[in-house]
Design a protein around this motif. Sequence first.
Motif, PDB file in Angstrom:
ATOM      1  N   MET A 118       0.848  -1.186   0.000  1.00  0.00           N
ATOM      2  CA  MET A 118       0.000   0.000   0.000  1.00  0.00           C
ATOM      3  C   MET A 118       0.883   1.234   0.000  1.00  0.00           C
ATOM      4  N   GLU A 119       0.669   2.152  -0.917  1.00  0.00           N
ATOM      5  CA  GLU A 119       1.467   3.345  -0.993  1.00  0.00           C
ATOM      6  C   GLU A 119       1.015   4.365   0.043  1.00  0.00           C
ATOM      7  N   LEU A 120       1.821   5.417   0.172  1.00  0.00           N
ATOM      8  CA  LEU A 120       1.552   6.442   1.178  1.00  0.00           C
ATOM      9  C   LEU A 120       0.171   7.074   0.990  1.00  0.00           C
ATOM     10  N   ALA A 121      -0.163   7.436  -0.234  1.00  0.00           N
ATOM     11  CA  ALA A 121      -1.463   8.070  -0.489  1.00  0.00           C
ATOM     12  C   ALA A 121      -2.619   7.130  -0.157  1.00  0.00           C
ATOM     13  N   GLU A 122      -2.430   5.845  -0.473  1.00  0.00           N
ATOM     14  CA  GLU A 122      -3.491   4.879  -0.187  1.00  0.00           C
ATOM     15  C   GLU A 122      -3.703   4.720   1.317  1.00  0.00           C
ATOM     16  N   ARG A 123      -2.594   4.717   2.046  1.00  0.00           N
ATOM     17  CA  ARG A 123      -2.702   4.607   3.497  1.00  0.00           C
ATOM     18  C   ARG A 123      -3.412   5.828   4.078  1.00  0.00           C
ATOM     19  N   ARG A 124      -3.053   7.006   3.563  1.00  0.00           N
ATOM     20  CA  ARG A 124      -3.715   8.237   4.027  1.00  0.00           C
ATOM     21  C   ARG A 124      -5.218   8.170   3.768  1.00  0.00           C
ATOM     22  N   ARG A 125      -5.605   7.763   2.563  1.00  0.00           N
ATOM     23  CA  ARG A 125      -7.030   7.694   2.231  1.00  0.00           C
ATOM     24  C   ARG A 125      -7.732   6.630   3.060  1.00  0.00           C
ATOM     25  N   ALA A 126      -7.045   5.524   3.345  1.00  0.00           N
ATOM     26  CA  ALA A 126      -7.654   4.455   4.143  1.00  0.00           C
ATOM     27  C   ALA A 126      -8.003   4.938   5.547  1.00  0.00           C
ATOM     28  N   LEU A 127      -7.236   5.906   6.052  1.00  0.00           N
ATOM     29  CA  LEU A 127      -7.497   6.458   7.388  1.00  0.00           C
ATOM     30  C   LEU A 127      -8.446   7.654   7.338  1.00  0.00           C
ATOM     31  N   GLY A 128      -8.876   8.013   6.146  1.00  0.00           N
ATOM     32  CA  GLY A 128      -9.871   9.078   6.018  1.00  0.00           C
ATOM     33  C   GLY A 128      -9.323  10.483   5.986  1.00  0.00           C
ATOM     34  N   TYR A 129      -8.014  10.643   5.757  1.00  0.00           N
ATOM     35  CA  TYR A 129      -7.414  11.977   5.706  1.00  0.00           C
ATOM     36  C   TYR A 129      -7.356  12.484   4.275  1.00  0.00           C
ATOM     37  N   SER A 130      -7.627  13.773   4.092  1.00  0.00           N
ATOM     38  CA  SER A 130      -7.262  14.439   2.848  1.00  0.00           C
ATOM     39  C   SER A 130      -5.818  14.897   2.993  1.00  0.00           C
ATOM     40  N   GLN A 131      -5.202  15.289   1.880  1.00  0.00           N
ATOM     41  CA  GLN A 131      -3.840  15.806   1.974  1.00  0.00           C
ATOM     42  C   GLN A 131      -3.786  17.021   2.894  1.00  0.00           C
ATOM     43  N   GLU A 132      -4.775  17.877   2.780  1.00  0.00           N
ATOM     44  CA  GLU A 132      -4.796  19.086   3.594  1.00  0.00           C
ATOM     45  C   GLU A 132      -4.932  18.763   5.074  1.00  0.00           C
ATOM     46  N   GLU A 133      -5.793  17.784   5.408  1.00  0.00           N
ATOM     47  CA  GLU A 133      -5.980  17.411   6.815  1.00  0.00           C
ATOM     48  C   GLU A 133      -4.713  16.807   7.397  1.00  0.00           C
ATOM     49  N   LEU A 134      -4.043  15.947   6.624  1.00  0.00           N
ATOM     50  CA  LEU A 134      -2.803  15.343   7.120  1.00  0.00           C
ATOM     51  C   LEU A 134      -1.723  16.419   7.285  1.00  0.00           C
ATOM     52  N   ALA A 135      -1.648  17.340   6.329  1.00  0.00           N
ATOM     53  CA  ALA A 135      -0.666  18.419   6.417  1.00  0.00           C
ATOM     54  C   ALA A 135      -0.897  19.270   7.661  1.00  0.00           C
ATOM     55  N   GLN A 136      -2.161  19.574   7.950  1.00  0.00           N
ATOM     56  CA  GLN A 136      -2.485  20.382   9.125  1.00  0.00           C
ATOM     57  C   GLN A 136      -2.106  19.653  10.404  1.00  0.00           C
ATOM     58  N   LEU A 137      -2.334  18.350  10.419  1.00  0.00           N
ATOM     59  CA  LEU A 137      -1.994  17.546  11.595  1.00  0.00           C
ATOM     60  C   LEU A 137      -0.487  17.555  11.852  1.00  0.00           C
ATOM     61  N   LEU A 138       0.289  17.561  10.769  1.00  0.00           N
ATOM     62  CA  LEU A 138       1.748  17.479  10.898  1.00  0.00           C
ATOM     63  C   LEU A 138       2.423  18.837  10.942  1.00  0.00           C
ATOM     64  N   GLY A 139       1.659  19.898  10.691  1.00  0.00           N
ATOM     65  CA  GLY A 139       2.244  21.236  10.720  1.00  0.00           C
ATOM     66  C   GLY A 139       3.081  21.551   9.497  1.00  0.00           C
ATOM     67  N   VAL A 140       2.700  20.969   8.330  1.00  0.00           N
ATOM     68  CA  VAL A 140       3.418  21.253   7.092  1.00  0.00           C
ATOM     69  C   VAL A 140       2.420  21.755   6.053  1.00  0.00           C
ATOM     70  N   ASP A 141       2.928  22.165   4.903  1.00  0.00           N
ATOM     71  CA  ASP A 141       2.065  22.626   3.821  1.00  0.00           C
ATOM     72  C   ASP A 141       1.473  21.432   3.063  1.00  0.00           C
ATOM     73  N   ARG A 142       0.291  21.613   2.474  1.00  0.00           N
ATOM     74  CA  ARG A 142      -0.349  20.519   1.741  1.00  0.00           C
ATOM     75  C   ARG A 142       0.533  20.045   0.594  1.00  0.00           C
ATOM     76  N   THR A 143       1.240  20.975  -0.057  1.00  0.00           N
ATOM     77  CA  THR A 143       2.090  20.585  -1.182  1.00  0.00           C
ATOM     78  C   THR A 143       3.235  19.672  -0.737  1.00  0.00           C
ATOM     79  N   THR A 144       3.650  19.811   0.527  1.00  0.00           N
ATOM     80  CA  THR A 144       4.695  18.929   1.051  1.00  0.00           C
ATOM     81  C   THR A 144       4.208  17.492   1.091  1.00  0.00           C
ATOM     82  N   VAL A 145       2.978  17.287   1.568  1.00  0.00           N
ATOM     83  CA  VAL A 145       2.401  15.938   1.588  1.00  0.00           C
ATOM     84  C   VAL A 145       2.331  15.394   0.167  1.00  0.00           C
ATOM     85  N   GLY A 146       1.940  16.249  -0.772  1.00  0.00           N
ATOM     86  CA  GLY A 146       1.876  15.823  -2.160  1.00  0.00           C
ATOM     87  C   GLY A 146       3.231  15.408  -2.707  1.00  0.00           C
TER      88      GLY A 146
END
Length: 417
Positions: free
Chosen positions: A1-29
Motif C-alpha cells: 500500500m502506498e503512502l497516499a493509499e494509506r492516508r485515504r484508508a485512514l480518512g485523511y485528505s492531503q490538507e488534513e494530514l498536512a495540518q496535523l503534521l504542521g506542514v504545507d499541503r504541497t509537502t504531503v503531495g
Amino acid sequence: MELAERRRALGYSQEELAQLLGVDRTTVGRWEGGKVAPQPPQRRALAAALEVSLQELDILLKPPRAPGQEAAGHQSSDAPSAGDTDEMIRREFLRILTVSGALTVLPVEEAEALTEGVRRGVPADFARMNRHLWQVYQLARSKGSVYPVVRDQLTTLNEVLASNRGSARALLSAAADLFQLAGEVAFDGNRYSDAAASYSLAASVSKDAEAYDLWACALVRHAYVDMSEQRYRQAAQMLGAAERLADRGDSNLSTRHWVASVQAEACAGLGDLDACERAMDRAEAVRDLTADSVNGGWLRFDGTRLAEERGSRYVRLGRLDLAENALRDALEQTALASGQSYRRRGAVLIDLAAIGAKRRDVEQVVAYSSEAIELVRSSGSGYVARRLQALCDEFGPLNRDHRVAELRAEIAVLSTP
C-alpha cells in the motif's frame, strides 16, 4: 500500500494530514509523489499519524518503479544538487579540474605553488589542500558552497591514483579525509543517505590506507547519522568499533577522546547517566594532550566544546540545572560569541530553549528559539533547522500560547522541504 493509499484508508485528505503534521499541503503531495522524503522529525510524526512503524513507513515511502526504470541514483532528470553523493561517485569529470576556487583567500604565490603540487600528485600538497578546505568549511556560512571544490579535489585524487603517481597510502588517506568532509556538507544539508554513504566510503578507504585514526573518525561521524534519527543503540555499536580502532591509532592524537565524547551522547540517548558521565570523564582527558593532538581538519576535537556537549547530554537526561549551568558557560566562550559559529551557537541556544520547554517557561523558549531561527536564516544551516524542528516536539502545553504558535510557524517554514 502506498503512502497516499494509506492516508485515504485512514480518512485523511492531503490538507488534513498536512495540518496535523504542521506542514504545507504541497509537502504531503511531494512525499506521496516520491519527489522528496520527510525529514527525521517529520518521519516520526508521519508514522504516528498513519499508525505505522518507521519500518513500515519506509515501505510506504518507496516510489513505484516503472518497467525499465533506471537504478536508484538515476531516476530523476533533475540537475544534481550540492551534496549529491551518487553524482560525486559515478559521474566522470574532466581529467583535471581546477581547485583555484578554494585558494582565493591564500596569497597568490602560495596558491600557485599549492595548485601545481596537487596537479603533480604530491601527497603533502593534497594534505595541505584538505586542511585548507576544512578551514573554508568551518568559516563558510553556507556549508553547501564548499561542496563543488571538494568534489573537484576528489576527482583530481582519482586521476592521480589511476595514473599510479605518488604514494598510494598517502593519497588514499587524503581521499578518506575528503570523503569525511563531503559527508559533513551533506549532513549539514539534511542529506542523511548521502552523508552515510560518504562516511562509509571514508571508512573503507581509511581501512585500505591502514589509517586507524581516520577510520575511527569516519565511524564517529557515521554514528551521528544514527543518533540524528534516534538510533542510539546502533550508534553505540558503531562507536564501540571506533573506540577499538582509536586504540590502535596514534596515542598522541585526540581521536579516542572524541570517540568518548560522542559515546557520552549515545549513552544519554539511552538514558544511562552513569555511562554518560564516565564517557565524558574520558573525553575530558583530552586537556592533558598537546596542541598537536588535532589537525584542524578531520580531527578537531580539542576539548573546547566540552561545556556545550556536557550541557547537551544533561538536557537529554533531564538534569536541567546541571545542563543550564554548562550551556550558559558555553555561550560565554569567544568561539560561541554571536557571529562566530552559527552551528555551534545555534545548538546551544536550542538546548537552552528545550530546558525552557521542559520548565514550561515561555519566555525562555521564545528568546532562545528566536535567535536560533535568525541564525538559520543567516547561514542556511540544515543542522540547526533540523534541531529546531525536533524542538517543536518538546513544546507540549506551551503550544496554546500564541507566541509559541508563531514560533512553530516560523520553524515549519525553515524545515519544510
